[in-house]
Every structure is written in structure tokens, then in C-alpha cells.
Design a protein around this motif. Sequence first.
Motif, PDB file in Angstrom:
ATOM      1  N   ASN A 218     -21.247  54.853  31.992  1.00 47.15           N
ATOM      2  CA  ASN A 218     -20.969  55.901  31.166  1.00 47.15           C
ATOM      3  C   ASN A 218     -20.426  57.011  32.132  1.00 47.15           C
ATOM      4  N   HIS A 219     -19.189  56.574  32.951  1.00 49.66           N
ATOM      5  CA  HIS A 219     -18.485  57.302  33.735  1.00 49.66           C
ATOM      6  C   HIS A 219     -17.629  58.288  32.873  1.00 49.66           C
ATOM      7  N   GLN A 220     -17.985  59.562  32.732  1.00 47.10           N
ATOM      8  CA  GLN A 220     -17.158  60.592  32.096  1.00 47.10           C
ATOM      9  C   GLN A 220     -15.743  60.771  32.388  1.00 47.10           C
ATOM     10  N   GLU A 221     -15.232  60.684  33.458  1.00 43.77           N
ATOM     11  CA  GLU A 221     -13.835  60.772  33.783  1.00 43.77           C
ATOM     12  C   GLU A 221     -13.132  59.313  33.127  1.00 43.77           C
ATOM     13  N   SER A 222     -13.645  58.171  33.517  1.00 41.64           N
ATOM     14  CA  SER A 222     -13.220  56.956  32.824  1.00 41.64           C
ATOM     15  C   SER A 222     -13.071  56.827  31.259  1.00 41.64           C
ATOM     16  N   PHE A 223     -14.288  57.429  30.826  1.00 43.31           N
ATOM     17  CA  PHE A 223     -13.989  57.383  29.178  1.00 43.31           C
ATOM     18  C   PHE A 223     -13.009  58.362  28.720  1.00 43.31           C
ATOM     19  N   GLU A 224     -12.726  59.572  29.473  1.00 38.16           N
ATOM     20  CA  GLU A 224     -11.969  60.519  28.925  1.00 38.16           C
ATOM     21  C   GLU A 224     -10.353  59.770  29.122  1.00 38.16           C
ATOM     22  N   LYS A 225     -10.255  58.975  30.281  1.00 38.70           N
ATOM     23  CA  LYS A 225      -8.814  58.211  30.582  1.00 38.70           C
ATOM     24  C   LYS A 225      -8.684  57.110  29.354  1.00 38.70           C
ATOM     25  N   TRP A 226      -9.822  56.427  29.112  1.00 33.52           N
ATOM     26  CA  TRP A 226      -9.648  55.687  27.977  1.00 33.52           C
ATOM     27  C   TRP A 226      -9.315  56.220  26.720  1.00 33.52           C
ATOM     28  N   LYS A 227      -9.742  57.281  26.424  1.00 35.51           N
ATOM     29  CA  LYS A 227      -9.460  58.134  25.237  1.00 35.51           C
ATOM     30  C   LYS A 227      -8.103  58.367  25.129  1.00 35.51           C
ATOM     31  N   GLN A 228      -7.589  59.034  26.041  1.00 32.92           N
ATOM     32  CA  GLN A 228      -6.218  59.337  26.237  1.00 32.92           C
ATOM     33  C   GLN A 228      -5.098  58.237  26.613  1.00 32.92           C
ATOM     34  N   GLY A 229      -5.508  57.261  26.808  1.00 34.08           N
ATOM     35  CA  GLY A 229      -4.503  56.213  27.102  1.00 34.08           C
ATOM     36  C   GLY A 229      -3.954  56.156  28.444  1.00 34.08           C
ATOM     37  N   LYS A 230      -4.903  56.402  29.346  1.00 33.99           N
ATOM     38  CA  LYS A 230      -4.433  56.518  30.699  1.00 33.99           C
ATOM     39  C   LYS A 230      -5.355  55.754  31.730  1.00 33.99           C
ATOM     40  N   THR A 231      -5.551  54.461  31.073  1.00 32.02           N
ATOM     41  CA  THR A 231      -6.293  53.394  32.159  1.00 32.02           C
ATOM     42  C   THR A 231      -5.570  52.653  32.916  1.00 32.02           C
ATOM     43  N   GLY A 232      -4.318  52.593  32.858  1.00 28.74           N
ATOM     44  CA  GLY A 232      -3.362  51.750  33.824  1.00 28.74           C
ATOM     45  C   GLY A 232      -3.390  50.288  33.382  1.00 28.74           C
TER      46      GLY A 232
ATOM     47  N   SER B 176     -13.372  46.041  23.668  1.00 28.81           N
ATOM     48  CA  SER B 176     -14.018  45.197  24.793  1.00 28.81           C
ATOM     49  C   SER B 176     -13.866  45.982  26.334  1.00 28.81           C
ATOM     50  N   PHE B 177     -12.590  46.679  26.493  1.00 31.64           N
ATOM     51  CA  PHE B 177     -12.184  47.285  27.776  1.00 31.64           C
ATOM     52  C   PHE B 177     -13.409  48.271  27.788  1.00 31.64           C
ATOM     53  N   LEU B 178     -13.571  49.022  26.807  1.00 30.41           N
ATOM     54  CA  LEU B 178     -14.437  50.430  27.189  1.00 30.41           C
ATOM     55  C   LEU B 178     -16.132  49.793  27.704  1.00 30.41           C
TER      56      LEU B 178
ATOM     57  N   PRO C  29      -0.439  55.668  35.491  1.00 24.09           N
ATOM     58  CA  PRO C  29      -1.516  55.541  36.370  1.00 24.09           C
ATOM     59  C   PRO C  29      -1.786  54.312  36.842  1.00 24.09           C
ATOM     60  N   ALA C  30      -2.434  53.808  38.132  1.00 22.63           N
ATOM     61  CA  ALA C  30      -2.621  52.629  38.373  1.00 22.63           C
ATOM     62  C   ALA C  30      -3.972  52.210  37.741  1.00 22.63           C
ATOM     63  N   PRO C  31      -4.437  50.922  37.599  1.00 18.37           N
ATOM     64  CA  PRO C  31      -5.574  50.711  36.806  1.00 18.37           C
ATOM     65  C   PRO C  31      -6.614  51.316  37.338  1.00 18.37           C
ATOM     66  N   ILE C  32      -7.598  51.718  36.559  1.00 21.05           N
ATOM     67  CA  ILE C  32      -8.691  52.584  37.080  1.00 21.05           C
ATOM     68  C   ILE C  32      -9.770  51.623  37.416  1.00 21.05           C
ATOM     69  N   VAL C  33      -9.729  50.314  37.225  1.00 20.51           N
ATOM     70  CA  VAL C  33     -10.776  49.330  37.237  1.00 20.51           C
ATOM     71  C   VAL C  33     -10.053  48.077  37.668  1.00 20.51           C
ATOM     72  N   ASN C  34     -10.896  47.371  38.290  1.00 22.79           N
ATOM     73  CA  ASN C  34     -10.312  45.819  38.552  1.00 22.79           C
ATOM     74  C   ASN C  34     -10.935  44.950  37.765  1.00 22.79           C
ATOM     75  N   HIS C  35     -10.164  44.353  36.810  1.00 23.96           N
ATOM     76  CA  HIS C  35     -10.898  43.587  35.754  1.00 23.96           C
ATOM     77  C   HIS C  35     -11.618  42.542  36.266  1.00 23.96           C
ATOM     78  N   SER C  36     -11.028  41.683  37.177  1.00 24.62           N
ATOM     79  CA  SER C  36     -11.851  40.459  37.741  1.00 24.62           C
ATOM     80  C   SER C  36     -13.362  41.281  38.268  1.00 24.62           C
ATOM     81  N   TYR C  37     -13.305  42.117  39.066  1.00 26.31           N
ATOM     82  CA  TYR C  37     -14.653  42.578  39.421  1.00 26.31           C
ATOM     83  C   TYR C  37     -15.457  43.068  38.102  1.00 26.31           C
ATOM     84  N   ALA C  38     -14.717  44.167  37.213  1.00 28.12           N
ATOM     85  CA  ALA C  38     -15.422  44.511  36.059  1.00 28.12           C
ATOM     86  C   ALA C  38     -16.229  43.414  35.185  1.00 28.12           C
ATOM     87  N   ARG C  39     -15.520  42.466  35.158  1.00 33.51           N
ATOM     88  CA  ARG C  39     -15.950  41.236  34.370  1.00 33.51           C
ATOM     89  C   ARG C  39     -17.295  40.672  34.733  1.00 33.51           C
TER      90      ARG C  39
END
Length: 467
Positions: free
Chosen positions: A299-313, A340-342, A444-454
Motif C-alpha cells: 500500500n505504497h501511496q506514491e505508487s498507488f497515485e502513479k497507477w491512478k494517473q497512468g504513470k507507472t512506466g 493484476s498490476f496493482l 516514467p521509467a518502470p516504477i517496479v521490476n516485474h520479475s522481482y514483483a512477481r
Amino acid sequence: MVSVMWFRRDLRLEDNIALSQAFEQSEKLILLFQVNPDQFLKDSMNHAAFFASVQHFKEVIHKRGMHLQILYGDVEESFNALKEKIPDWAEVYFNQDEKGYGKARDDKMRAFFKKNDIQVHSYMDHYLHSAYEIQNNSGELYKVFTPYYNKWIELDKPTPMKVKLDTDKVYKKTLFKENENKLEKLVEEADLDIDYNPGTIAAHEQLEKFIEERLDQYKKERDIPLNEGTSRLSSYLRTGEISIRTVWDAVKNEADSESQKTFLKELCWRDFYHMIYVGHPEQKEKAIKENYAHIRWDNHQESFEKWKQGKTGYPIVDAAMRQMNKTGWMHNRLRMITASFLTKDLLTDWRLGEKYFQKMLIDYDAANNIGGWQWAASTGTDAVPYFRVFNPTTQAERFDPSGEFIRKYIPELKDVKKKYIHAPEKMSTEEQEEAGVLIGSDYPAPIVNHSYARKRAISIFEESKDA
């Protein structure tokens, strides 16, 4: 003796069970809609679109020589004011809700009507089958879609019905002018700045367009966000500007095909998620699978806001979110990808995403939306397994291979070559300059590495499952 027809999610004068019965059985009839401010969502396209449809419906009724009365405020206080003004009001007709806020409201108002000697006539109108109509061999509600569908598809479906309007029966004098002014102000202040075409006529035009132009390719095209491959009827079904019976009947009467079968199966999902919500009335706030009720969400607020705004990379995620923010609608394939991403990549509580979709979607349906979010988060019944985590890049390569959908909603990437459109961060500095977009600045560059996040998501879910 006066009767009331109480409209809710059935904003139409055709194929409306409660309205048909009200006209048939009443001597004098009041048509009304009740506006409850407790339901309002601030800065919400959902809210703005729905009340634009209510105002349009009011105008349609006026053009037919009738009048739609508006009640405004607390639901019980509103109807009490009506009873005081119309003492001989003795019957009420409405199409009932079986779940959520609507059920709680109906239960509360049934007690009010009984107390005031008002006879209730309520009907099942919003779905092809009620929640309790389809049960397994043990007499329980189903938990898995496929066996539910196998029984559902074999049952006879209700057909559209005629409504004999009798304008002479309708109470035409305005009862609460101040409430009608409040509705007008509400619609005006909402300022719905999207292409929104409300009403039953528009709904029928959309249905006819879908059948004539898209139905035969529905199975093939429905997953491609760039194409107009879906029916786009969801907002009209949500408001009840067209009935589910009308949609079923029109499509069922077309020539048999795999696309027709696929579309009709989608209507079954609508009934299924409604049934699930009735069986799990707490599901908007509580995971259905108890094993995943205590996941350690980040529940990282900054990441959630970037998801809402369409700025995840991640271009497909960002294009989808921007589509919804701009139009109030999102393609279903993209709803799965963004959810799924969120929940998996950003490890953000699905309830936060569900509530944001509730605010932004003009076709918001609680049962469908909650069901979809719990499916993506692996917390719901018959949900995607927790270890299945959508890869946003490969999803984009599959369903938007040329990147044209991405370019449509992310103009920063319009000149990016096809080989980089799904992962623009892989461009060299020279290639970024050539495309006119600097990653990390213009996009933006990707805000998270998908392989790590998975791997992180799977670990967290397994931890919750074993707890």
C-alpha cells in the motif's frame, strides 16, 4: 387510491416489470426517483453519468406527457414527506435489489411501508435469473462459474415484455419543485466532460450496431483494446436504460455462432457475480477466500497515485488508466491487466483499486467490479490462482502488438518504434532523442521490476495461505 412507481436502476418505459404492473393495477400513479446524497461520490464520473441519465429520463417522461417526481435527501424522510403530501398513497411498485446498499435500503423501506399501511409490489428485473434460482445439487449457491453456467444455459430465459403506458393515470403536478431544482443543479455541477449519450434510444442503437457490425467477430475481437470489438452496452445495463432481457433476446435470435455463444456466456458472468455478491454480502470489504484475508499489502501511496494517473512506466497499464480517466470506461482485458498490476506488482490492496474504479467508471456495477477485482487479486471465489501474475509487457505484446492503443492514450510515446513501444526504457539515449521522449522525464521509467514483483507477490500470498 394512489400508487407509486419507484425507479432505481431501471430508467426506461419499456420492458420494465414493476412499471408494467404499476400501470396495469393502479388507478392513479406517481412516477418518482429518489436521490440520496449519502450515496454521492465526490468528483466521480460514475456519479455524474448516472444522474445525467436520470435527468435525461425525466425529460423523456415529460415528452411522453407524464412527470417524474424527484425526492431528495434521506430515503425514509423523503418518502415520509411524500406520504404527508399524498395521504391516500397506498401501494408502491419497484424492481428490487438482492444485494449491497440496494438490499439494505429495500429492507429498511419495507419496514417503513408496512408501518404506513403501504402495500409493496416488488419484482426481479435487473438480471436474467435471481441469485437463488440456480443452486447446486446440495441446494447451495455455486462457487465455481463453469458448473453454474452449465445449469444456467439450460434454463429458459425471460423475454421482453410490453408496458402499456396510460398517461391519464399519471400524477402530473410537481410535488417537490425544490427537489427537482436540486437534481438539475446536481447534474449541472457534475459537468460530465466526456462523450456520454444517455437514454433508451441510444441504448437500442448501440445494441443494433453491435449485432450488425461486431457480433460475428466478437469472439476474435473482444480482447483487442484498440478495436471496437465489445458491445459497449455495460453503461446502459447499469442504468437500466435497456433491459437484460432485451439484450439476451436480440442476440439469441441471431444465427448460431461461436461469437454469439461467447457473448451470451458473458451475460452469464453478470448473473454469476450477482449471485456471488448475494452469497457474500461482505465482499466489498472482505476477501472471500479466508486464506487471503490478511495479506501484508504494501500500500505504497506514491505508487498507488502513479497507477491512478497512468504513470507507472508500463505503457499498457498507463494507457488503460488514462483511457478510464479520460472516458469513464476501460476495456475488460485492460481491467484485468491493471488490476493484476496493482495487486501483484505493486502489492496494493485490491479494495483501493475497486473503490477507484467505482469512482471513475460510468458503467460501474458493484457485483461485476468487486468480482473482477477479487478475481484478479486471487481472493475471490473461482479466482485466478495467486501464482498467476499477469506480465504487463507480454500482455501488451499479445493484445496491442503494434502499440497503437498505447500511442492513442500516451502521446509521449507516439513516435516510439514498435520494437520499443512495450518497453520504452530499453531505448538508448540516442533512440529516445530520436523518438522525442526522455524516459524518466517525459515518460516514467518502470516504477517496479516485474520479475522481482512477481516473486514477491507469490511469497506474500504463500505466507498468508500458510498462516
